[in-house]
Design a protein around this motif. Structure first.
Motif, PDB file in Angstrom:
ATOM      1  N   LEU A  71       6.351  12.427 -26.728  1.00 51.31           N
ATOM      2  CA  LEU A  71       7.110  11.857 -25.463  1.00 51.31           C
ATOM      3  C   LEU A  71       8.918  11.944 -26.822  1.00 51.31           C
ATOM      4  N   THR A  72       9.879  12.273 -25.708  1.00 53.82           N
ATOM      5  CA  THR A  72      10.731  12.169 -26.200  1.00 53.82           C
ATOM      6  C   THR A  72      11.561  10.232 -25.934  1.00 53.82           C
ATOM      7  N   PHE A 100       0.685  10.077 -34.450  1.00 53.17           N
ATOM      8  CA  PHE A 100       1.290   8.709 -33.577  1.00 53.17           C
ATOM      9  C   PHE A 100       0.324   8.454 -34.209  1.00 53.17           C
ATOM     10  N   ASN A 101       0.684   7.385 -34.602  1.00 52.43           N
ATOM     11  CA  ASN A 101       0.318   5.664 -34.836  1.00 52.43           C
ATOM     12  C   ASN A 101       0.787   4.184 -33.997  1.00 52.43           C
ATOM     13  N   PRO A 102      -0.239   4.509 -32.909  1.00 58.15           N
ATOM     14  CA  PRO A 102      -0.652   3.308 -32.224  1.00 58.15           C
ATOM     15  C   PRO A 102       0.255   1.826 -33.015  1.00 58.15           C
ATOM     16  N   GLU A 103      -0.344   1.709 -33.636  1.00 64.16           N
ATOM     17  CA  GLU A 103       0.018   0.279 -34.471  1.00 64.16           C
ATOM     18  C   GLU A 103       1.995  -0.022 -35.008  1.00 64.16           C
ATOM     19  N   ALA A 104       2.417   1.149 -34.730  1.00 59.98           N
ATOM     20  CA  ALA A 104       3.821   1.344 -35.625  1.00 59.98           C
ATOM     21  C   ALA A 104       4.519  -0.655 -35.481  1.00 59.98           C
ATOM     22  N   GLU A 105       5.127  -0.713 -35.704  1.00 61.55           N
ATOM     23  CA  GLU A 105       5.759  -1.891 -35.155  1.00 61.55           C
ATOM     24  C   GLU A 105       6.948  -1.079 -34.640  1.00 61.55           C
ATOM     25  N   ASP A 106       7.722  -0.185 -34.784  1.00 59.42           N
ATOM     26  CA  ASP A 106       8.786   0.484 -33.949  1.00 59.42           C
ATOM     27  C   ASP A 106       8.882   0.902 -33.212  1.00 59.42           C
ATOM     28  N   LEU A 107       7.181   1.272 -32.159  1.00 64.26           N
ATOM     29  CA  LEU A 107       6.749   2.281 -31.352  1.00 64.26           C
ATOM     30  C   LEU A 107       7.644   1.379 -29.945  1.00 64.26           C
ATOM     31  N   ILE A 108       7.898   0.227 -29.612  1.00 66.28           N
ATOM     32  CA  ILE A 108       8.410  -0.155 -28.381  1.00 66.28           C
ATOM     33  C   ILE A 108       9.284  -1.425 -29.149  1.00 66.28           C
ATOM     34  N   THR A 109      10.215  -1.841 -29.077  1.00 68.05           N
ATOM     35  CA  THR A 109      11.619  -2.789 -29.556  1.00 68.05           C
ATOM     36  C   THR A 109      12.436  -2.775 -28.653  1.00 68.05           C
ATOM     37  N   PHE A 110      12.723  -4.411 -28.588  1.00 63.94           N
ATOM     38  CA  PHE A 110      13.810  -5.024 -28.134  1.00 63.94           C
ATOM     39  C   PHE A 110      14.307  -5.184 -28.400  1.00 63.94           C
ATOM     40  N   ALA A 111      15.769  -5.007 -27.989  1.00 59.48           N
ATOM     41  CA  ALA A 111      17.352  -6.470 -28.762  1.00 59.48           C
ATOM     42  C   ALA A 111      17.970  -6.678 -27.699  1.00 59.48           C
ATOM     43  N   GLU A 112      18.821  -8.737 -27.923  1.00 56.53           N
ATOM     44  CA  GLU A 112      19.572  -8.584 -26.601  1.00 56.53           C
ATOM     45  C   GLU A 112      21.230  -7.651 -27.338  1.00 56.53           C
ATOM     46  N   GLN A 113      21.732  -6.997 -26.725  1.00 54.58           N
ATOM     47  CA  GLN A 113      23.331  -6.725 -27.064  1.00 54.58           C
ATOM     48  C   GLN A 113      24.282  -7.747 -25.837  1.00 54.58           C
ATOM     49  N   SER A 114      23.713  -9.039 -25.317  1.00 54.19           N
ATOM     50  CA  SER A 114      25.081  -9.957 -23.981  1.00 54.19           C
ATOM     51  C   SER A 114      26.015  -9.716 -24.658  1.00 54.19           C
ATOM     52  N   HIS A 115      26.270 -10.063 -26.604  1.00 49.54           N
ATOM     53  CA  HIS A 115      27.662 -10.615 -26.706  1.00 49.54           C
ATOM     54  C   HIS A 115      28.568  -9.059 -26.580  1.00 49.54           C
ATOM     55  N   ILE A 160       7.421  10.124 -29.383  1.00 52.41           N
ATOM     56  CA  ILE A 160       6.329  10.488 -29.849  1.00 52.41           C
ATOM     57  C   ILE A 160       5.392  11.671 -30.374  1.00 52.41           C
ATOM     58  N   ASP A 161       5.216  11.796 -31.744  1.00 54.35           N
ATOM     59  CA  ASP A 161       4.644  13.316 -31.618  1.00 54.35           C
ATOM     60  C   ASP A 161       2.987  13.487 -31.380  1.00 54.35           C
ATOM     61  N   LYS A 162       2.353  13.653 -30.530  1.00 54.78           N
ATOM     62  CA  LYS A 162       1.213  13.197 -30.607  1.00 54.78           C
ATOM     63  C   LYS A 162       0.310  13.149 -31.672  1.00 54.78           C
ATOM     64  N   ASP A 163       0.614  14.473 -32.161  1.00 55.27           N
ATOM     65  CA  ASP A 163      -0.166  14.933 -33.611  1.00 55.27           C
ATOM     66  C   ASP A 163       0.041  13.727 -34.968  1.00 55.27           C
ATOM     67  N   LYS A 206       3.402  -0.789 -23.587  1.00 58.66           N
ATOM     68  CA  LYS A 206       2.981  -0.194 -24.843  1.00 58.66           C
ATOM     69  C   LYS A 206       1.788   0.591 -24.546  1.00 58.66           C
ATOM     70  N   ALA A 207       0.762  -0.242 -23.803  1.00 59.32           N
ATOM     71  CA  ALA A 207       0.078   1.003 -23.109  1.00 59.32           C
ATOM     72  C   ALA A 207      -0.335   1.674 -22.582  1.00 59.32           C
ATOM     73  N   GLU A 208       0.585   1.743 -21.478  1.00 60.39           N
ATOM     74  CA  GLU A 208       1.251   3.187 -20.807  1.00 60.39           C
ATOM     75  C   GLU A 208       1.427   4.135 -21.831  1.00 60.39           C
ATOM     76  N   VAL A 209       2.319   3.828 -23.243  1.00 60.57           N
ATOM     77  CA  VAL A 209       3.107   4.672 -23.844  1.00 60.57           C
ATOM     78  C   VAL A 209       1.599   5.679 -25.194  1.00 60.57           C
ATOM     79  N   ILE A 210       1.025   4.226 -25.301  1.00 58.61           N
ATOM     80  CA  ILE A 210      -0.662   4.559 -26.130  1.00 58.61           C
ATOM     81  C   ILE A 210      -1.183   5.920 -25.078  1.00 58.61           C
ATOM     82  N   GLU A 211      -1.537   5.755 -24.428  1.00 61.22           N
ATOM     83  CA  GLU A 211      -2.202   6.158 -23.960  1.00 61.22           C
ATOM     84  C   GLU A 211      -1.719   7.758 -22.808  1.00 61.22           C
ATOM     85  N   HIS A 212      -0.797   7.986 -22.769  1.00 66.95           N
ATOM     86  CA  HIS A 212       0.323   9.200 -22.964  1.00 66.95           C
ATOM     87  C   HIS A 212       0.246   9.209 -24.265  1.00 66.95           C
ATOM     88  N   ALA A 213       0.333   9.031 -25.296  1.00 64.01           N
ATOM     89  CA  ALA A 213       0.219   9.730 -26.531  1.00 64.01           C
ATOM     90  C   ALA A 213      -1.412  10.447 -26.772  1.00 64.01           C
TER      91      ALA A 213
END
Length: 318
Positions: free
Chosen positions: A138-139, A170-185, A165-168, A126-133
């Motif tokens: 970002l696609t 951009f909300n660095p606090e957005a909850e869906d900026l980076i998410t993860f979920a298990e797909q093992s099933h 990400i649209d740099k213009d 996330k730190a890298e993404v925020i700096e990028h933005a």
């Protein structure tokens, strides 16, 4: 553009990724342009904005040898699809740096709960993404995190999603900026140019069921002119429509895979990417999956092992 896949086996995970890096550019199809001109009311005064809107973002150039599969720790690996660079760095280099910061080669790392590991990994990412933005868009970018859990003796697959990400705006606090979920099933997790393969494995309704429900709700509300409590009751009823759920599940598991050996999982991963590469030859788009194919496994005892695509080979130029 790319294709990546992880396949769960009894004793580990098999992983595959291609190496094409595709550049997207705005282009205008000749037929689209001629059709527009033919239908234009005033052919001598064509609005510039309407012409601009005819351009579409399409793959225009593909380069080889982009590394999209790499070891993260002894018992985990990462593949990705989407952006090749974040914050001016290749994703491979970012992952390598995060791995060093998290000291993943320490035996204590393998004892951590995977969700704790992923939370820490995503905070670094996330730190890298925020700096990028700060300066660039970002696609959408997905990472498949494949792991063998020593404490539970089970293979695991998680999908990490980085939102567009649209740099213009951009909300660095957005909850869906980076998410993860298990797909093992699922047993088999694919990403990138995976529409054909996903339909083959899981059927055609998995991605469409939400749209089917929405259109059904919209149609019934309009026909019956429902409002208020009646409208809410209809929405709740259709969202929980057991028939649709059963239909989707029957379609999704129309092919029931048995428990695979690691060799069979590796063969299946190779087959999936071969299917994608062969099918794209017959489509109108330029090939966006191919090049050097990298295959690896995570073995329950030996950990991460390369199978192919990781060594230099003699040049075929001479």
């Amino acid at each position: 553009m790319t294709f990546i896949a992880s396949v769960i086996a009894k004793e580990g995970v098999a992983i595959v990724a291609d190496s094409f890096g595709t550049t997207l550019e705005h282009s205008l199809n000749e037929k689209t342009f001629l059709d527009y001109i033919a239908e234009a009311n005033d052919k001598n005064n064509i609005p510039i904005q309407e012409l601009i809107e005819l351009f579409e973002k399409k793959p225009s150039y593909t380069r080889n040898y982009v590394d999209k599969l790499f070891r993260f720790s002894k018992y985990s690996a990462i593949t990705f699809t989407g952006a090749v660079y974040i914050n001016g760095k290749e994703i491979k280099e970012i992952v390598k740096s995060i791995s060093a910061n998290m000291d993943t080669e320490n035996d204590a790392h393998n004892a951590k709960e995977l969700e704790v590991v992923l939370t820490e990994f995503c905070s670094h990412l996330k730190a890298e993404v925020i700096e990028h933005a700060q300066t660039r868009n970002l696609t959408p970018t997905d990472l498949i995190f494949s792991n063998f859990n020593l404490s539970t003796n089970t293979p695991q697959i998680y999908v990490i999603k980085i939102s567009a990400i649209d740099k213009d705006n951009f909300n660095p606090e957005a909850e869906d900026l980076i998410t993860f979920a298990e797909q093992s099933h699922l047993g088999i997790v694919t990403d990138g140019q995976n529409n054909f393969v996903e339909r083959l494995i899981f059927g055609s309704l998995v991605e469409k069921i939400g749209s089917v429900k929405d259109e059904l709700i919209k149609h019934v509300i309009e026909v019956l002119n429902l409002e208020g409590e009646q409208k809410d009751k209809l929405v709740d009823s259709i969202q929980d429509f057991e028939f649709l759920q059963k239909t989707v599940l029957d379609d999704m598991f129309s092919i029931k895979f048995r428990q695979l050996s690691l060799q069979e999982a590796l063969d299946l991963a190779a087959l999936l990417i071969k299917i994608v590469m062969d099918i794209q030859v017959y489509t109108e788009k330029i090939p966006t999956v191919g090049g050097l194919i990298r295959l690896a496994v995570i073995h329950e005892e030996r950990g991460f092992e390369w199978i192919s695509g990781h060594k230099l080979v003699p040049s075929n130029i001479i």
